[in-house]
Design a protein around this motif. Structure first.
Motif, PDB file in Angstrom:
ATOM      1  N   ASP A 122     -50.567 -36.264   6.424  1.00  0.00           N
ATOM      2  CA  ASP A 122     -50.507 -34.958   7.066  1.00  0.00           C
ATOM      3  C   ASP A 122     -49.870 -35.031   8.453  1.00  0.00           C
ATOM      4  O   ASP A 122     -49.236 -34.081   8.909  1.00  0.00           O
ATOM      5  CB  ASP A 122     -51.920 -34.367   7.176  1.00  0.00           C
TER       6      ASP A 122
ATOM      7  N   LYS B 198     -43.430 -29.414   1.214  1.00  0.00           N
ATOM      8  CA  LYS B 198     -44.024 -29.689   2.519  1.00  0.00           C
ATOM      9  C   LYS B 198     -43.296 -30.796   3.277  1.00  0.00           C
ATOM     10  O   LYS B 198     -43.616 -31.060   4.431  1.00  0.00           O
ATOM     11  CB  LYS B 198     -45.503 -30.053   2.351  1.00  0.00           C
ATOM     12  N   LEU B 199     -42.346 -31.494   2.582  1.00  0.00           N
ATOM     13  CA  LEU B 199     -41.565 -32.499   3.275  1.00  0.00           C
ATOM     14  C   LEU B 199     -40.612 -31.826   4.269  1.00  0.00           C
ATOM     15  O   LEU B 199     -40.078 -30.759   3.999  1.00  0.00           O
ATOM     16  CB  LEU B 199     -40.748 -33.334   2.273  1.00  0.00           C
ATOM     17  N   ARG B 200     -40.390 -32.451   5.404  1.00  0.00           N
ATOM     18  CA  ARG B 200     -39.532 -31.874   6.429  1.00  0.00           C
ATOM     19  C   ARG B 200     -38.054 -31.959   6.020  1.00  0.00           C
ATOM     20  O   ARG B 200     -37.604 -32.969   5.487  1.00  0.00           O
ATOM     21  CB  ARG B 200     -39.725 -32.623   7.748  1.00  0.00           C
TER      22      ARG B 200
ATOM     23  N   THR C 287     -51.876 -33.592   0.440  1.00  0.00           N
ATOM     24  CA  THR C 287     -51.621 -33.920   1.840  1.00  0.00           C
ATOM     25  C   THR C 287     -52.947 -34.332   2.450  1.00  0.00           C
ATOM     26  O   THR C 287     -53.920 -33.591   2.369  1.00  0.00           O
ATOM     27  CB  THR C 287     -51.043 -32.708   2.594  1.00  0.00           C
TER      28      THR C 287
ATOM     29  N   ARG D  87     -45.985 -36.295   7.537  1.00  0.00           N
ATOM     30  CA  ARG D  87     -45.406 -35.641   6.363  1.00  0.00           C
ATOM     31  C   ARG D  87     -44.455 -36.581   5.615  1.00  0.00           C
ATOM     32  O   ARG D  87     -43.448 -36.142   5.050  1.00  0.00           O
ATOM     33  CB  ARG D  87     -44.691 -34.345   6.753  1.00  0.00           C
TER      34      ARG D  87
END
Length: 485
Positions: free
Chosen positions: A332, A13-15, A455, A335
């Motif tokens: 959230d 989920k990390l960018r 998250t 991120r």
């Protein structure tokens, strides 16, 4: 079929917002910091001679290049956020990985960031004629600012890194170029200088001092999970960044060598670069370099908090550390692992308040190079352990380059243990403390599902939380200083 099963964790989920420019800025920005200005006199004092000092800088650069080339292979094999934590876990198992993560969390990361904060506060107070008693306030302010930027998001932190890297090059290039051109030639390089000073330290300690200035090349691998196309970008960023830095450091040292006699440069210590610029450009030039030093250190602090907080986040995901669930939580909104960033900033502030910056830098370098050594050896082990794993990048000059990195790491560790035995023992003891904690939390995880990694949406945005609390700390410190003085 691959030998490695893809991990299904919160990291996905990390960018993935870091490109080549930001990654290269991370390498140059983290490495090109306080060491470029503050370590040349220390290296000269330990080496005892201009020529040996320059040789130490070149050898330190060679060790770093070989280490970077070696580390890249593992970086593209395991392109996950956490860097060495991931590599050590894949090669040696969870116990060694835990010891590394524990060392990063309680020793290396806060010591290194704390040392940089101490250097920044010293230069800031000197430039603006602020009393030394306010150094803690300055330190709290810069840590709060960097934590705030990083809590907004990795892209914004990357922008800051790029800007800091570009800005810091201006005074560095002025010092290097004009020093080489306008230096009065106090020493005839590459011939007998006749200006040596007595030194009782092993040559390895001089190399270790240069490695503080070079350190940072390995930490960009910690954000591999957030790099777009890591197989292409990671090797280019590390290799190009280190080669550029070797050239810059050699130029700065030769420029200073052409301006100062040995004894004067050693006696000036951290102020040598600023005074050299004053001699070339006047008072304004000295102030310009002082600003450049602060920008350099600011980029270093940002880069290390940006990367090392990901290792702390990875420790939280594994569940073998205090407050694991809190540390492995991702905000959230941004991120980003904001809680890990907060912990690192708090510990760095405490360390900078309790210990001298030079002492912190020495302890941090010894502790990290022990694990660098294990990682370099691990590249060879991985060739046998994971023979079928795709390797878009392989170490150039294998096995010669890894062997140089291994011998270099062993040499500087030896020098530290012989000459700075107490610092080495402290580092080893604090690292080994993590082993009983590993067994305790491992047993706990068998009894209870700790559910690490989540998250979370906070009512108050974490970036605002960081900013507000940083301001409160600064105000509290100012009040305390006024009461005491």
């Amino acid at each position: 079929m691959s030998d490695i099963k893809q991990d299904d964790n919160l990291e996905s989920k990390l960018r993935k917002d870091i490109g080549l420019v930001s990654a290269l800025s991370l390498v140059v920005g983290m490495v090109l910091g306080a060491g470029a200005f503050m370590k040349p006199p220390a290296v000269l004092e330990i080496a005892g001679d201009y020529h040996y000092a320059l040789l130490a800088w070149i050898i330190g650069g060679i060790f770093s290049i070989c280490g970077g080339l070696t580390l890249c292979e593992l970086g593209v094999m395991f392109p996950r956020t956490g860097g060495l934590l991931v590599y050590l876990e894949k090669i040696y198992g969870p116990k060694v990985a835990h010891l590394y993560g524990w060392m990063i969390t309680v020793l290396f990361a806060p010591s290194l960031v704390g040392a940089l904060v101490g250097y920044f506060s010293s230069v800031f107070c000197l430039l603006f004629s602020i009393a030394d008693s306010y150094r803690l306030v300055v330190g709290a302010g810069v840590l709060g600012f960097i934590a705030f930027i990083n809590s907004i998001g990795v892209k914004e932190a990357g922008y800051l890194q790029t800007i800091a890297t570009i800005c810091k090059l201006i005074p560095i290039l002025l010092l290097a170029v004009f020093g080489l051109v306008k230096g009065s030639g106090q020493v005839a390089l590459f011939s007998a200088s006749g200006q040596g000073i007595e030194s009782v330290a092993p040559f390895a300690v001089a190399i270790l001092a240069t490695l503080f200035a070079y350190d940072g090349w390995a930490q960009v691998a910690s954000v591999a999970g957030e790099i777009n196309k890591p197989a292409k970008i990671l090797p280019k960023a590390i290799i190009c960044g280190i080669i550029f830095l070797v050239i810059v450091y050699a130029s700065i040292n030769i420029a200073l060598f052409k301006i100062f006699p040995v004894q004067e440069m050693v006696s000036l210590g951290h102020d040598a670069s600023a005074i050299a610029s004053q001699r070339m450009f006047g008072h304004f030039g000295g102030n310009l370099v002082a600003v450049g030093i602060m920008v350099s250190i600011l980029g270093g602090i940002n880069g290390y908090i940006m990367t090392l907080s990901r290792t702390i986040f990875g420790m939280g995901e594994r569940g073998n550390i205090m407050g694991a669930k809190w540390l492995s939580t991702i905000d959230d909104d941004s991120r980003s692992p904001v809680n890990a960033i907060i912990l690192l900033a708090i510990l760095a502030f405490l360390y900078s308040a309790l210990l001298d910056a030079d002492r912190l830098s020495e302890i941090s370098m010894f502790s990290i190079w022990v694990f660098y050594l294990l990682t370099f050896v691990g590249v060879m082990i991985a060739r046998t352990k994971y023979p079928n794993v795709p390797r878009p990048y392989k170490v150039v000059g294998y096995p010669v380059v890894p062997l140089i990195a291994i011998l270099g790491a062993g040499y500087v560790i030896y020098g530290m243990l012989v000459y700075q035995t107490l610092n080495g023992i402290i580092s080893i003891i604090l690292t080994l403390v993590g082993l009983p904690l590993y067994f305790y939390y491992t047993r706990q995880s068998l009894k209870v599902d700790l559910s690490h990694g989540q998250t979370k949406q906070y009512r108050l945005k974490r970036c605002y939380f960081v900013a507000i609390n940083s301001l409160l700390i600064i105000v509290a410190l100012i009040i305390i200083i006024f009461c005491l003085y």
